[in-house]
Design a protein around this motif. Structure first.
Motif, mmCIF file in Angstrom:
data_model
loop_
_atom_site.group_PDB
_atom_site.id
_atom_site.type_symbol
_atom_site.label_atom_id
_atom_site.label_comp_id
_atom_site.label_asym_id
_atom_site.label_seq_id
_atom_site.Cartn_x
_atom_site.Cartn_y
_atom_site.Cartn_z
ATOM 1 N N PRO A 1 0.797 -1.230 0.000
ATOM 2 C CA PRO A 1 0.000 0.000 0.000
ATOM 3 C C PRO A 1 0.831 1.283 0.000
ATOM 4 O O PRO A 1 0.272 2.369 -0.096
ATOM 5 C CB PRO A 1 -0.823 -0.105 1.286
ATOM 6 N N GLU A 2 2.171 1.181 0.095
ATOM 7 C CA GLU A 2 2.979 2.406 0.103
ATOM 8 C C GLU A 2 3.032 3.028 -1.305
ATOM 9 O O GLU A 2 3.357 4.195 -1.480
ATOM 10 C CB GLU A 2 4.394 2.087 0.600
ATOM 11 N N MET A 3 2.688 2.220 -2.319
ATOM 12 C CA MET A 3 2.783 2.696 -3.694
ATOM 13 C C MET A 3 1.510 3.419 -4.112
ATOM 14 O O MET A 3 0.415 2.927 -3.906
ATOM 15 C CB MET A 3 3.046 1.503 -4.613
ATOM 16 N N PHE B 1 6.841 9.823 -4.654
ATOM 17 C CA PHE B 1 5.552 9.613 -3.998
ATOM 18 C C PHE B 1 5.557 8.309 -3.224
ATOM 19 O O PHE B 1 5.889 7.258 -3.773
ATOM 20 C CB PHE B 1 4.435 9.565 -5.045
ATOM 21 N N ARG B 2 5.237 8.394 -1.955
ATOM 22 C CA ARG B 2 5.080 7.173 -1.157
ATOM 23 C C ARG B 2 3.910 7.394 -0.207
ATOM 24 O O ARG B 2 3.898 8.376 0.537
ATOM 25 C CB ARG B 2 6.343 6.888 -0.329
ATOM 26 N N ASP B 3 2.960 6.464 -0.259
ATOM 27 C CA ASP B 3 1.796 6.610 0.618
ATOM 28 C C ASP B 3 2.173 6.030 1.978
ATOM 29 O O ASP B 3 1.796 4.915 2.316
ATOM 30 C CB ASP B 3 0.606 5.868 -0.009
ATOM 31 N N GLU B 4 2.951 6.810 2.728
ATOM 32 C CA GLU B 4 3.486 6.354 4.011
ATOM 33 C C GLU B 4 2.349 6.008 4.963
ATOM 34 O O GLU B 4 1.321 6.686 4.994
ATOM 35 C CB GLU B 4 4.344 7.457 4.646
ATOM 36 N N ARG B 5 2.578 4.967 5.772
ATOM 37 C CA ARG B 5 1.588 4.587 6.775
ATOM 38 C C ARG B 5 1.337 5.744 7.743
ATOM 39 O O ARG B 5 0.211 6.044 8.090
ATOM 40 C CB ARG B 5 2.105 3.386 7.566
ATOM 41 N N MET C 1 9.786 15.871 7.022
ATOM 42 C CA MET C 1 10.607 14.729 7.410
ATOM 43 C C MET C 1 10.070 13.418 6.840
ATOM 44 O O MET C 1 10.823 12.593 6.371
ATOM 45 C CB MET C 1 10.606 14.645 8.933
ATOM 46 N N ARG C 2 8.787 13.207 6.923
ATOM 47 C CA ARG C 2 8.187 11.998 6.347
ATOM 48 C C ARG C 2 6.948 12.407 5.572
ATOM 49 O O ARG C 2 5.843 12.381 6.084
ATOM 50 C CB ARG C 2 7.856 10.970 7.444
ATOM 51 N N GLY C 3 7.181 12.820 4.340
ATOM 52 C CA GLY C 3 6.081 13.272 3.498
ATOM 53 C C GLY C 3 5.567 12.143 2.634
ATOM 54 O O GLY C 3 6.131 11.042 2.599
HETATM 55 MG MG MG Z 1 10.455 4.211 3.933
#
Ligand code: MG
Ligand code: ATP
Length: 572
Positions: free
Chosen positions: A91-93, A139-143, A150-152
């Motif tokens: 799901p990070e993609m 692009f990363r759909d971070e949890r 810092m964590r976009g």
């Molecule tokens: Mg990572």
């Protein structure tokens, strides 16, 4: 730049949803603006700082012999299916479809695209080695997108890829990139440390991370106080401390009643032994492979789940729930490896467990424990490995005297030896000197450009605001006429401002009709390295220069201002 015209709305209050100082200060100084979770606009001041980091990265990559390209963000799913990462990235993609229903993604990284280019373009050893890089939005759909830049979910990365005919050539480029990364972070003015790292989802053999040291860092890094050993927690090793009874003879295992004693500390107290003489059992399942595991750890150590995933080659381990335990006839708090029917469950042991003499373990019945259990004699594990989280104070695995220490870090860069992972699955081959077809060896090298900018603030700030390292400050000088109604002051300020701009020194003049105290506050919040204050001394040709970082103040003659400032800038 005239402050009166500058698009930088500063805020007095700290925004509520900003947890870390870099995020708070970037919002308060009007550098960034949130559009959605993990998605930000860079406003003029923020964008200037970002571009300065980018420029340093570009100069050093060029200097290291890498060539800049620019690949598409939009990538067809087919390429990712070739390497298996269409599924593995989960799901990070960020996925989407075009009008014909064809699957695409927004690039989280570019191994697939670059390997596709190279496999079609390069066919001879004569074109190798080759190093290419780009600076681009990822692009990363971070949890958990958090901490501002810092964590976009959308962020700026420099990613480089190298292609080689031999492992030796990759090793050389790996060292070359490490040296370039050190220069980049030095030039950005941040305190950093490079550490051995786990290769994670990208895969491959060698990997090193560059961490900006900061209390708010999401990562823990471990380093030796004596030799150069340093690693992140997911990779760090340590010497297993021997138990005091390690020379004891093996005794027969025995089942004891231990009513209401299920925690490791309690059982150690109850039996008057060290927690290191006990073994705990924790059960996991991988949601993709559906395999179940019982993992044994020495009582005084914790399981490191990243190490565990790597050892088991699993991607999505979760602990078994109480219902799962009951369904498998397992009893929470009293599980152990001795006298148990595990069925399909795979038994895994941390290597420390195999060395304990006469250890305690769960009795597999409520309120019972076995004592004097021994690995090898009473049970063996299907898999043994290092799945332990190292703690500060333990012995260094590399040198005999060293003790490990720990620090918090923000991962700003990561260099990998990918080996043949992508070239093999995508068929990136070349013809060697003898006309034989061989598979290329690859490396990849990332820097979080936007994260580095945030990390620099995280490390350089005080109660008043940002203290930009000179090399990446949006502007270097803030010229502040204390009283703009005073013709001498305004006249001299304007003259010095024009001279600084002529010398190509990034300068702002605060021409707003505000009190000096108000302007000083904004100057410190935004973090100009140098304040040039034109006050009452103006009529005698004197001004004040204040250094943000050291708080030093100097009275300087107007005609010496330029050379004085140039000297401060050179010193950094
Ligand atoms: Mg990572
Ligand atoms: P992390 O463990 O922090 O998620 P990662 O291992 O996923 O990082 P890489 O795939 O190695 O990161 O990406 C290269 C660099 O890109 C990282 O070193 C980091 O500086 C940056 N980066 C990664 N994810 C993000 C993000 N969500 N926001 C900002 N920068 C990021």
């Amino acid at each position: 730049m005239r402050f009166s015209k500058m698009y930088a709305k500063t805020l007095k209050e700290t925004p509520k949803d900003a947890e870390v100082v870099s995020h708070q200060l970037m919002l308060r100084s009007g550098m960034i603006k949130k559009l959605a979770s993990g998605v930000y606009t860079y406003l003029p001041l923020g964008y200037r700082a970002l571009r300065k980091v980018e420029k340093i990265v570009r100069e050093e990559m060029d200097r290291a012999g890498s060539q800049e390209i620019f690949m598409p963000v939009l990538q067809p799913a087919e390429l990712w299916k070739e390497t298996g990462r269409w599924d593995a990235m989960g799901p990070e993609m960020m996925r989407l479809q075009d009008r014909h229903g064809r699957d695409f993604i927004l690039g989280p990284t570019h191994e697939e695209v670059i390997t596709d280019i190279i496999r079609n373009d390069i066919s001879s050893y004569k074109s190798l080695p080759l190093s290419l890089y780009q600076i681009q939005t990822k692009f990363r759909d971070e949890r958990r997108p958090r901490f501002g830049l810092m964590r976009g979910r959308e962020f700026l990365m420099k990613d480089a890829y190298s292609f080689h005919a031999t492992d030796k050539s990759l090793d050389d480029e790996f060292e070359n990139m490490k040296a370039a990364y050190s220069r980049i972070f030095e030039r950005c003015g941040v305190e950093f440390r490079s550490v051995e790292a786990d290769s994670g989802a990208i895969g491959g053999s060698g990997s090193q991370e560059f961490h900006v040291l900061a209390e708010s860092g999401e990562d823990e890094i471990i380093y030796c106080n004596t030799c150069g050993y340093a690693a992140n927690l997911e990779k760090a090793e340590s010497v297993v401390k021997e138990n005091s009874n390690s020379k004891e003879d093996l005794k027969p295992a025995e089942l004891l009643d231990t009513p209401d004693v299920s925690k490791i500390e309690d059982i150690a107290k109850f039996l008057e032994i060290e927690t290191s003489q006990t073994v705990k059992a924790i059960t996991y399942m991988d949601t993709l492979s559906l395999k179940a595991y019982m993992v044994l750890q020495r009582g005084d150590y914790e399981i490191n789940e990243v190490k565990l995933k790597n050892l088991l080659n699993e991607t999505d381990l979760v602990m078994l729930s109480e219902t799962d335990l009951i369904a498998n006839n397992l009893i929470k708090g009293y599980m152990g490896p001795y006298n148990i029917e595990l069925g399909d469950m795979i038994l895994v042991a941390d290597e420390s467990v195999t060395k304990i003499i006469n250890h305690t373990a769960g009795g597999n019945q409520v309120d019972t424990h076995y004592i004097n259990v021994n690995y090898g004699r009473d049970y063996t594990a299907d898999i043994v490995g290092d799945v332990r989280s190292v703690k500060a104070g333990e012995g260094c695995p590399r040198c005999s005297e060293g003790v490990l220490e720990s620090a918090r870090g923000i991962e700003a860069g990561h260099v990998f030896k990918l080996g043949k992972k992508y070239s093999e699955s995508m068929g990136a081959t070349y013809l060697d000197e003898n006309g034989k077809t061989k598979t290329m060896t690859m490396g990849c090298y990332g820097i979080g450009v936007s994260r580095t900018m945030a990390a620099a603030i995280e490390q350089n700030n005080d109660d008043n605001g940002i203290i930009w390292p000179m090399s990446i400050a949006p502007y270097l000088v803030d010229v502040i006429p204390a009283n703009i109604k005073d013709a001498d002051q305004l006249g001299l300020a304007e003259k010095l401002y024009a001279e600084l701009v002529n010398k190509n020194i990034d300068t702002v003049i605060d021409d707003r009709k505000e009190r000096p105290g108000f302007k000083f506050k904004d100057a410190d919040l935004i973090g100009f390295p140098i304040k040039l204050i034109v006050g009452r001394g103006a009529k005698d040709g004197l001004v004040e220069i204040k250094i943000r970082k050291t708080n030093e103040a100097f009275e300087v003659k107007a005609e010496e201002v330029i050379s004085f400032i140039q000297e401060i800038i050179v010193k950094g």
